[in-house]
Motif scaffolding. Structure first.
Motif, PDB file in Angstrom:
ATOM      1  N   ILE A   1       0.975  -1.353   0.227  1.00 36.90           N
ATOM      2  CA  ILE A   1      -0.091   0.058  -0.028  1.00 36.90           C
ATOM      3  C   ILE A   1       0.828   1.126   0.040  1.00 36.90           C
ATOM      4  O   ILE A   1       0.607   2.117  -0.633  1.00 36.90           O
ATOM      5  N   PHE A   2       2.073   1.076   0.606  1.00 37.59           N
ATOM      6  CA  PHE A   2       2.851   2.209   0.811  1.00 37.59           C
ATOM      7  C   PHE A   2       3.817   2.377  -0.313  1.00 37.59           C
ATOM      8  O   PHE A   2       4.095   3.402  -1.107  1.00 37.59           O
ATOM      9  N   SER A   3       4.468   1.325  -0.509  1.00 40.02           N
ATOM     10  CA  SER A   3       5.867   1.196  -1.551  1.00 40.02           C
ATOM     11  C   SER A   3       5.244   1.140  -2.996  1.00 40.02           C
ATOM     12  O   SER A   3       5.898   1.704  -3.591  1.00 40.02           O
ATOM     13  N   ASP A   4       4.109   0.353  -3.225  1.00 37.54           N
ATOM     14  CA  ASP A   4       3.659   0.248  -4.724  1.00 37.54           C
ATOM     15  C   ASP A   4       2.269   0.859  -4.838  1.00 37.54           C
ATOM     16  O   ASP A   4       1.625   0.828  -5.918  1.00 37.54           O
ATOM     17  N   GLY A   5       1.680   1.361  -4.049  1.00 34.85           N
ATOM     18  CA  GLY A   5       0.172   1.379  -3.999  1.00 34.85           C
ATOM     19  C   GLY A   5      -0.217   2.829  -3.704  1.00 34.85           C
ATOM     20  O   GLY A   5       0.068   3.643  -5.011  1.00 34.85           O
ATOM     21  N   LEU A   6      -0.731   3.372  -2.755  1.00 35.88           N
ATOM     22  CA  LEU A   6      -1.523   4.605  -2.594  1.00 35.88           C
ATOM     23  C   LEU A   6      -0.398   5.708  -2.971  1.00 35.88           C
ATOM     24  O   LEU A   6      -0.773   6.765  -3.922  1.00 35.88           O
ATOM     25  N   ILE A   7       0.481   5.690  -2.160  1.00 31.14           N
ATOM     26  CA  ILE A   7       1.516   7.152  -2.423  1.00 31.14           C
ATOM     27  C   ILE A   7       2.107   7.191  -3.851  1.00 31.14           C
ATOM     28  O   ILE A   7       1.888   8.039  -4.701  1.00 31.14           O
ATOM     29  N   PRO A   8       2.510   5.932  -4.546  1.00 28.89           N
ATOM     30  CA  PRO A   8       3.052   6.214  -5.912  1.00 28.89           C
ATOM     31  C   PRO A   8       1.869   6.525  -6.750  1.00 28.89           C
ATOM     32  O   PRO A   8       2.187   7.126  -7.866  1.00 28.89           O
ATOM     33  N   ILE A   9       0.695   5.891  -6.672  1.00 23.80           N
ATOM     34  CA  ILE A   9      -0.431   6.441  -7.405  1.00 23.80           C
ATOM     35  C   ILE A   9      -0.782   7.667  -7.611  1.00 23.80           C
ATOM     36  O   ILE A   9      -0.882   8.500  -8.276  1.00 23.80           O
ATOM     37  N   ILE A  10      -0.599   8.414  -6.316  1.00 19.26           N
ATOM     38  CA  ILE A  10      -0.697   9.941  -6.203  1.00 19.26           C
ATOM     39  C   ILE A  10       0.096  10.408  -7.019  1.00 19.26           C
ATOM     40  O   ILE A  10       0.011  11.446  -7.597  1.00 19.26           O
ATOM     41  N   GLY A  11       1.435  10.350  -6.918  1.00 18.15           N
ATOM     42  CA  GLY A  11       2.622  10.641  -7.540  1.00 18.15           C
ATOM     43  C   GLY A  11       2.258  10.442  -9.034  1.00 18.15           C
ATOM     44  O   GLY A  11       2.530  11.521 -10.030  1.00 18.15           O
ATOM     45  N   ASP A  12       1.749   9.379  -9.590  1.00 18.23           N
ATOM     46  CA  ASP A  12       1.488   9.049 -10.933  1.00 18.23           C
ATOM     47  C   ASP A  12       0.303  10.029 -11.492  1.00 18.23           C
ATOM     48  O   ASP A  12       0.556  10.645 -12.481  1.00 18.23           O
ATOM     49  N   LEU A  13      -0.720  10.273 -10.582  1.00 18.64           N
ATOM     50  CA  LEU A  13      -1.789  10.859 -11.154  1.00 18.64           C
ATOM     51  C   LEU A  13      -1.378  12.529 -11.205  1.00 18.64           C
ATOM     52  O   LEU A  13      -1.828  13.154 -12.021  1.00 18.64           O
ATOM     53  N   LEU A  14      -0.528  12.932 -10.108  1.00 13.91           N
ATOM     54  CA  LEU A  14      -0.144  14.429 -10.200  1.00 13.91           C
ATOM     55  C   LEU A  14       0.811  14.618 -11.286  1.00 13.91           C
ATOM     56  O   LEU A  14       0.682  15.599 -11.993  1.00 13.91           O
ATOM     57  N   SER A  15       1.665  13.576 -11.872  1.00 23.12           N
ATOM     58  CA  SER A  15       2.450  13.779 -12.812  1.00 23.12           C
ATOM     59  C   SER A  15       1.418  13.680 -14.280  1.00 23.12           C
ATOM     60  O   SER A  15       1.892  14.781 -14.951  1.00 23.12           O
ATOM     61  N   ILE A  16       0.544  12.691 -14.448  1.00 23.25           N
ATOM     62  CA  ILE A  16      -0.391  13.070 -15.462  1.00 23.25           C
ATOM     63  C   ILE A  16      -1.038  14.419 -15.458  1.00 23.25           C
ATOM     64  O   ILE A  16      -1.155  15.107 -16.742  1.00 23.25           O
TER      65      ILE A  16
END
Length: 598
Positions: free
Chosen positions: A141-156
């Protein structure tokens, strides 16, 4: 059901909030990771824009030095972005592992405090999975889940904003195939989600089968069942392979689809730019070229997170399902209530059962109105058929279970008023089926308590006549007994358990008679150990052979959870009741010489 739960729990923000509450001690790291995600989102569109600027202005004006400067700036930005991305990945992974460490400690601490009834109802493999596999999934959830997803969505989001700011028409043209990738991502997520659930179930089945059959390998080989069990294993293993192949197939389809859509977007971009260039001046064409180059880079940056975001959603989903299972363990209220704090230095060993009723399940009572007392120093035997309630009585005395009615006292104090540790330290238990942990003889005697000196262990071993037997083992007290004490005989395991019981100097001793299935030499050693152990102590003996309890101060006869008779050996024989029938039945089948408790 599992699939439905997985779909539901990804939107369970209460559950997600609870997961992050566990990470509260590391909230600075969480804030830092989110800040780094925002920085990465800001950095993402800068380099393509600088390339566009270089093509549009500096190449046109022939400013070579400015081109070199812009290139150097891009290299510096690239190094900074790489450093931020590395630190972001490290922080999220560190955060996940820290939460896993803390959560695993909480879960294991909870398991240690659960009532024994929970282990009767829950397979050991299930609790093992909760403590190891499911908690490891929460790390994702932390290493490959929510925070990385937030990072990807912000980049998009940042890339899309810059694309529309630079040229909204060009952005619309290049992003026209975008709905197709949204649809492809959705189907990929659903397919992989189903596959993940199948893989997890297959892994659980495979682990359970292998663990069970490795433990019971002696039975498999003794009954020549190797081929039959091997066939079962191949079937389970085939199901595991098929589940993984389905997951691999989804990936094999999705990634080429993304590449095709990216190629179509790039082709539309080039086509539109080519049609526009024919009607433009040289300067306008150069400007359009700069935009086109930057947009190709934007598209690659845009599609890079899109390739993995669906996979990360599935990882988040599985982590949420795992967290729900783990929280069920943490929320289990069937734990040992430790409201008592009475902890006397010594106890006399008086035991009272006052109208005790007990059931393992609901109101199906296995003990009914049990009422007796034992004076300090007395030896009391519990006899009866299998299932009569003998073991349940000693389990209640040690507070392994809680009673529904009545009261149990030690030295006229309710056992619930004792602290659990103080209560159990005053009761020594030697069971017929001795469990030894993998490790040395010393580790099993002291249960790895470093505060117990070697001299005290040796003194206890000499007292019950076991020291010489231990010194005959290779390595003596350092001899490795292996898992479950498999390298020792039943009698040897019993002798080690006697030292373990004596070491803590209990005032009450519980003996599940251990001389029924061992050789004569070991039986003599064990009988000597029993005599030593019960001297000066209150002893409760579960008797399987009636010949061993003739000298007991009191015999309690149980049947179907009720006390049928109570008295000495001679009194009960003269009574001619239940005990006399048991005695007669057993001695018709058994001609062996009696071994008495003296």
């Amino acid at each position: 059901m599992a699939e439905a739960s997985a779909k539901k729990k990804i939107f369970d923000f209460a559950l997600l909030r609870r997961v992050f509450q566990i990470a509260a001690p590391y909230k600075k790291k969480i804030y830092l990771s989110i800040f780094l995600a925002i920085l990465l989102a800001i950095f993402s569109p800068i380099r393509p824009y600088l390339i566009q600027l270089t093509v549009n202005k500096y190449i046109k004006n022939g400013l070579l030095q400015m081109i070199v400067d812009i290139t150097i700036i891009q290299m510096v930005l690239l190094l900074i972005e790489t450093g931020i991305r590395f630190y972001f990945s490290f922080i999220t992974a560190w955060l996940g592992q820290s939460v896993v460490k803390d959560l695993r400690v909480k879960v294991y601490d909870k398991i240690l405090g659960l009532n024994l009834s929970q282990f009767d109802k829950t397979p050991i493999g299930t609790l093992t999975t909760r403590t190891i596999n499911d908690i490891e999934s929460i790390n994702d959830i932390f290493s490959d889940g929510l925070i990385p997803i937030i990072g990807d969505l912000l980049s998009i989001l940042s890339i899309l904003i810059v694309m529309f700011w630079v040229d909204w028409k060009l952005a619309l043209i290049s992003l026209s195939p975008f709905p197709f990738i949204i649809v492809a991502t959705y189907f990929f997520k659903e397919s992989v989600n189903k596959s993940f659930i199948m893989v997890r179930n297959a892994v659980a089945a495979l682990n359970a089968f292998v663990q069970e059959h490795l433990t019971g390998m002696a039975i498999v080989q003794a009954f020549a069942a190797e081929e039959r069990e091997f066939t079962k294993f191949k079937k389970i293993n085939r199901e595991h392979r098929n589940a993984n192949i389905k997951a691999i197939f989804a990936y094999s389809v999705f990634f080429p689809v993304v590449e095709i859509i990216l190629a179509v977007s790039t082709g539309l971009l080039v086509w539109w730019a080519a049609t526009q260039a024919m009607n433009l001046s040289a300067d306008q064409a150069l400007a359009l070229t700069g935009k086109m180059i930057s947009f190709i880079l934007y598209l690659n940056l845009l599609f890079r997170p899109l390739r993995v975001i669906a996979d990360k959603f599935n990882v988040l989903q599985m982590g949420m399902v795992a967290s729900e299972r783990v929280f069920k363990v943490l929320d289990n209220q069937d734990y040992i209530k430790t409201q008592g704090n009475y902890a006397p230095a010594q106890t006399k060993g008086k035991v009272d059962f006052d109208k005790v009723w007990f059931s393992y399940v609901d109101d199906k009572y296995v003990l009914k109105n049990i009422d007796f007392n034992i004076q300090p120093g007395e030896t009391v035997a519990l006899v009866g058929h299998t299932g009569s309630g003998k073991t349940s009585i000693i389990s209640l005395l040690n507070r392994l279970y809680s009673i529904q009615k009545g009261e149990i006292k030690i030295d006229d104090v309710n056992i619930n008023d004792y602290s659990v540790e103080a209560l159990r330290s005053k009761i020594g238990i030697v069971l017929q089926d001795v469990f030894l942990f993998s490790g040395s003889v010393m580790d099993n005697i002291t249960l790895r308590n470093k505060d117990i000196p070697y001299q005290k262990v040796e003194e206890a071993a000499r007292l019950i006549g076991v020291h010489d037997f231990i010194m005959q083992l290779p390595g003596g007290y350092d001899y490795n007994v292996m898992e479950r004490g498999s390298t020792l005989s039943m009698g040897q395991r019993q002798l080690i358990s006697f030292i373990r019981a004596l070491l803590y100097e209990p005032s009450i001793l519980v003996l599940d008679e251990a001389t029924s299935s061992i050789d004569t030499e070991s039986e003599q050693l064990i009988q000597h150990a029993i005599d030593t152990l019960i001297t000066g102590r209150t002893a409760i003996v579960i008797a399987h052979r009636l010949s061993t309890i003739r000298k007991a101060d009191k015999i309690i006869v149980l049947d179907k959870g009720e006390i049928k008779e109570m008295g000495t050996h001679d009194e009960l024989l003269n009574l001619g009741g239940f005990y006399a029938k048991l005695h007669s039945l057993q001695f018709e089948k058994q001609k062996a010489a009696p071994v008495q408790i003296r």
